[in-house]
Design an enzyme around this catalytic site. Structure first.
Site, short mmCIF file in Angstrom:
data_model
loop_
_atom_site.label_atom_id
_atom_site.label_comp_id
_atom_site.label_asym_id
_atom_site.label_seq_id
_atom_site.Cartn_x
_atom_site.Cartn_y
_atom_site.Cartn_z
N LYS A 11 -30.42 -43.34 28.82
CA LYS A 11 -31.36 -42.31 28.35
C LYS A 11 -31.21 -42.12 26.84
O LYS A 11 -30.16 -42.42 26.25
CB LYS A 11 -31.17 -40.97 29.06
CG LYS A 11 -29.82 -40.27 28.84
CD LYS A 11 -29.71 -39.43 27.57
CE LYS A 11 -28.32 -38.84 27.37
NZ LYS A 11 -28.01 -38.38 26.03
N ASP A 137 -25.00 -34.68 32.80
CA ASP A 137 -26.16 -35.57 32.67
C ASP A 137 -26.53 -36.29 33.97
O ASP A 137 -27.57 -36.94 34.04
CB ASP A 137 -25.90 -36.66 31.61
CG ASP A 137 -26.01 -36.13 30.18
OD1 ASP A 137 -26.54 -35.00 30.01
OD2 ASP A 137 -25.58 -36.84 29.26
P1 ATP Z 1 -23.27 -39.04 27.40
O1 ATP Z 1 -24.52 -39.51 26.72
O2 ATP Z 1 -23.52 -38.56 28.83
O3 ATP Z 1 -22.42 -38.14 26.57
P2 ATP Z 1 -21.92 -41.44 26.66
O4 ATP Z 1 -22.98 -42.51 26.61
O5 ATP Z 1 -21.58 -40.82 25.37
O6 ATP Z 1 -22.38 -40.34 27.68
P3 ATP Z 1 -20.32 -43.02 28.48
O7 ATP Z 1 -20.82 -44.39 28.15
O8 ATP Z 1 -20.78 -42.42 29.74
O9 ATP Z 1 -20.60 -42.01 27.27
O10 ATP Z 1 -18.72 -43.15 28.44
C1 ATP Z 1 -17.86 -42.14 28.07
C2 ATP Z 1 -16.47 -42.44 28.63
O11 ATP Z 1 -16.52 -42.38 30.06
C3 ATP Z 1 -15.98 -43.83 28.27
O12 ATP Z 1 -14.97 -43.73 27.31
C4 ATP Z 1 -15.45 -44.44 29.57
O13 ATP Z 1 -14.08 -44.77 29.55
C5 ATP Z 1 -15.69 -43.37 30.64
N1 ATP Z 1 -16.40 -43.94 31.81
C6 ATP Z 1 -16.11 -43.72 33.09
N2 ATP Z 1 -16.94 -44.38 33.90
C7 ATP Z 1 -17.80 -45.07 33.13
C8 ATP Z 1 -18.88 -45.96 33.40
N3 ATP Z 1 -19.24 -46.28 34.65
N4 ATP Z 1 -19.55 -46.46 32.34
C9 ATP Z 1 -19.21 -46.12 31.08
N5 ATP Z 1 -18.17 -45.30 30.77
C10 ATP Z 1 -17.47 -44.78 31.78
#
Ligand code: ATP
Length: 290
Positions: A11, A137
């Site tokens: 997203k 989210d």
């Molecule tokens: P948001 O936009 O919801 O804040 P994000 O894109 O910033 O999310 P994610 O990619 O979801 O962040 O990852 C954040 C942390 O979550 C990572 O450091 C990772 O170790 C952990 N994590 C746990 N499960 C997953 C997964 N399936 N995919 C990605 N990261 C994951």
């Protein structure tokens, strides 16, 4: 059926406003969430035993209970009592820790995929409601359609989807801590708020001009100040003809909106040449299944 495959879409936030702070420290937000075509692919396979086995092409991600996919299976077990084993393979493409809800969308795909695979019979509405326990989210990712999110992100109202456009998404090679970004925002005496209602109206009108004028993210104020690369990427996107450019979530991913695929591809090449981003994508808004 012994095996199911699902796409889990990333997203972006077309607008992101922070409207308050709850006694438990969580921030109240008002944001418009939109899927884009960048996706992970998850394959769910039945097992003979009760194990949850997670495999992935990404060498960095945790494979145990710290993975949101694992947490999603545990939530399904809690809701249904069913302990049938499952092997889940994650093909990761969405940049990690990028502000694109990569983990949350994997969790949502797992709730939907394992529910289907094991015939658990849970309704999508119930999954959406319960999934906030995995992360703020996740309910949006279960819904999978353009939505106005309020509360901590879990109160969702469907809104009109955007008109067709091409996007460049760039993830610079920096790590942004979401709690640090929110703390920095809290320390500001005041800040300008984006026009969330105006964005919803622009979507209803399918007016790409108005949409681009109303793009806004309060978190960009603090993240872009700390990391100039965000502004540098936006400058290149705009110079290459983007109608507008913005950071997504708490960053550091940045997206630019273009009229044509050719413009987007040219901008992508310019960013590649500038070596400001670790990952680059040309994509579109995704308005289909979640
Ligand atoms: P948001 O936009 O919801 O804040 P994000 O894109 O910033 O999310 P994610 O990619 O979801 O962040 O990852 C954040 C942390 O979550 C990572 O450091 C990772 O170790 C952990 N994590 C746990 N499960 C997953 C997964 N399936 N995919 C990605 N990261 C994951």
């Amino acid at each position: 059926m012994e095996q199911i495959t699902k796409k889990a879409y990333a997203k972006i936030n077309l607008v992101l406003d922070v409207t308050g702070r709850l006694p438990n420290g969580y921030h109240e937000v008002s944001m418009v969430m939109q899927n884009v075509g960048i996706h992970d692919t998850l394959t769910f396979t039945k097992r003979e035993d009760e194990q949850i086995v997670l495999t992935t092409n990404d060498g960095q991600l945790p494979l145990g209970e710290d993975n949101l996919i694992y947490k999603a299976v545990l939530l399904l077990r809690e809701l249904t009592g069913n302990k049938d084993g499952v092997t889940i393979h994650l093909e990761k493409r969405i940049p990690v820790a990028a502000g694109m809800a990569g983990g949350s969308t994997d969790a949502a795909a797992t709730l939907l995929g394992v529910n289907e695979l094991l015939g658990l019979g849970l309704q999508k509405e119930q999954l959406q409601e319960e999934s906030v326990r995995i992360g703020a989210d996740v309910p949006y990712c279960v819904l999978g359609k353009t939505a106005h999110a309020q509360g901590i992100g879990e109160k969702l109202t469907e809104v009109a989807s955007p008109p067709q456009a091409y996007l460049v998404v760039a993830k610079p090679d920096i790590n942004v801590s979401t709690p640090v970004v929110y703390r920095a925002l809290d320390s500001l005496p005041s800040y300008p708020h984006p026009d969330v209602e105006g964005m919803i109206h622009a979507l209803e009108q399918k007016d790409l001009n108005a949409l681009c004028e109303r793009l806004g993210n309060v978190l960009e104020l603090v993240t872009a100040k700390e990391y100039p690369v965000i502004g540098q990427i936006e400058d290149i996107l705009l110079k290459e003809g983007a109608r507008a450019a913005l950071m997504s979530g708490s960053g550091p991913s940045v997206f630019g909106i273009f009229d044509t695929k050719e413009q987007a591809q040219t901008a992508c090449k310019a960013l590649e040449k500038a070596a400001l981003a670790k990952q680059l994508f040309v994509t579109t808004f995704e308005n289909g299944e979640g």
